[in-house]
Design an enzyme around this catalytic site. Structure first.
Site, PDB file in Angstrom:
ATOM      1  N   SER A  28     -47.057 -33.065  10.739  1.00  0.00           N
ATOM      2  CA  SER A  28     -47.050 -33.350   9.303  1.00  0.00           C
ATOM      3  C   SER A  28     -45.999 -34.380   8.896  1.00  0.00           C
ATOM      4  CB  SER A  28     -46.810 -32.056   8.509  1.00  0.00           C
ATOM      5  OG  SER A  28     -45.614 -31.414   8.921  1.00  0.00           O
ATOM      6  N   GLY A  65     -49.398 -29.594  11.222  1.00  0.00           N
ATOM      7  CA  GLY A  65     -49.466 -28.302  11.892  1.00  0.00           C
ATOM      8  C   GLY A  65     -49.571 -28.374  13.397  1.00  0.00           C
ATOM      9  N   ASN A  94     -43.228 -28.010  15.020  1.00  0.00           N
ATOM     10  CA  ASN A  94     -43.953 -26.770  14.737  1.00  0.00           C
ATOM     11  C   ASN A  94     -43.739 -25.731  15.832  1.00  0.00           C
ATOM     12  OD1 ASN A  94     -45.316 -27.315  12.167  1.00  0.00           O
ATOM     13  ND2 ASN A  94     -46.372 -28.921  13.306  1.00  0.00           N
ATOM     14  N   ASP A 175     -39.958 -27.440   0.066  1.00  0.00           N
ATOM     15  CA  ASP A 175     -39.861 -26.622   1.280  1.00  0.00           C
ATOM     16  C   ASP A 175     -38.670 -26.995   2.146  1.00  0.00           C
ATOM     17  OD1 ASP A 175     -40.628 -29.020   2.471  1.00  0.00           O
ATOM     18  OD2 ASP A 175     -42.611 -28.332   3.069  1.00  0.00           O
ATOM     19  N   HIS A 178     -40.204 -31.420   4.452  1.00  0.00           N
ATOM     20  CA  HIS A 178     -41.040 -32.626   4.417  1.00  0.00           C
ATOM     21  C   HIS A 178     -40.531 -33.650   3.406  1.00  0.00           C
ATOM     22  CE1 HIS A 178     -43.804 -29.495   6.016  1.00  0.00           C
ATOM     23  NE2 HIS A 178     -44.196 -30.489   6.793  1.00  0.00           N
TER      24      HIS A 178
END
Length: 200
Positions: A28, A65, A94, A175, A178
């Site tokens: 991502s 992801g 991830n 979050d 990102h």
């Protein structure tokens, strides 16, 4: 006759200059997470490279992801389809967020690097890190994967752009993981500068 030879040389040189293709295989952080894809840094990268007299075709095969295992599974088909000259591997975050063993990540990335080399392309590895809340021991073991592989395989290691972006809270999504759309031009510039040290 001289003019003809000169023209042929110019065309040949132009072909060589335009022949470089960079395949980005990431997650991502490279896939334009929660933003129009045209505003993501890989799409902005070619223009930044042109400003540095680098004409490189960018193919972004990043998927939000994806783990290093996902990337390993997808890589053979990507290499066959695109036949890149360079492959930037931005994977492992991830895995780290899910607490996967650093050995698994290292083995997957190592296999990817060897696949890229087999196709006569140049692998480039991006340094990644996990948030500090995963503990110092795990964080250190995870972070060390990348310089260790870089040294072992003799390939370039690119700095982790998020380390610079995260210092500007207004550039980060809620979050804390990102970068926002506003940060993408800076990231593209950063990547272009780093690539300029590798792709001559």
């Amino acid at each position: 006759m001289i003019k003809l030879v000169s023209l042929l040389c110019t065309l040949l040189f132009s072909s060589i200059v335009n022949s470089n293709t960079l395949l980005i295989v990431g997650d991502s952080l490279s896939a334009g997470y929660k933003m129009p894809v045209e505003n993501s840094w890989p799409v902005l990268l070619p223009e930044k490279l042109k400003q540095q007299n680098q004409n490189i075709k960018i193919i972004n095969a990043s998927i939000s992801g994806d783990t290093s295992g996902n990337g390993l599974a997808r890589l053979p088909a990507l290499l066959t389809k695109h036949q890149p000259d360079y492959v930037l591997l931005e994977l492992g975050a991830n895995d780290g967020l899910r607490g996967f063993s650093p050995d698994i990540v290292s083995n997957n990335l190592s296999a990817m690097i060897e696949q890229v080399k087999t196709k006569k392309a140049q692998p480039i590895l991006m340094q990644l890190r996990v948030p500090t809340n995963y503990g110092k021991r795990y964080g250190d073991a995870f972070s060390s994967i990348y310089p260790s592989l870089s040294e072992e395989k003799g390939i370039p290691l690119m700095p982790f752009f998020l380390e610079y972006v995260i210092t500007k809270p207004e550039w980060m999504m809620s979050d804390g993981l990102h970068p926002k759309e506003i940060a993408q031009p800076w990231i593209a510039e950063f990547i272009a500068t780093e690539l300029g040290k590798i792709i001559k």
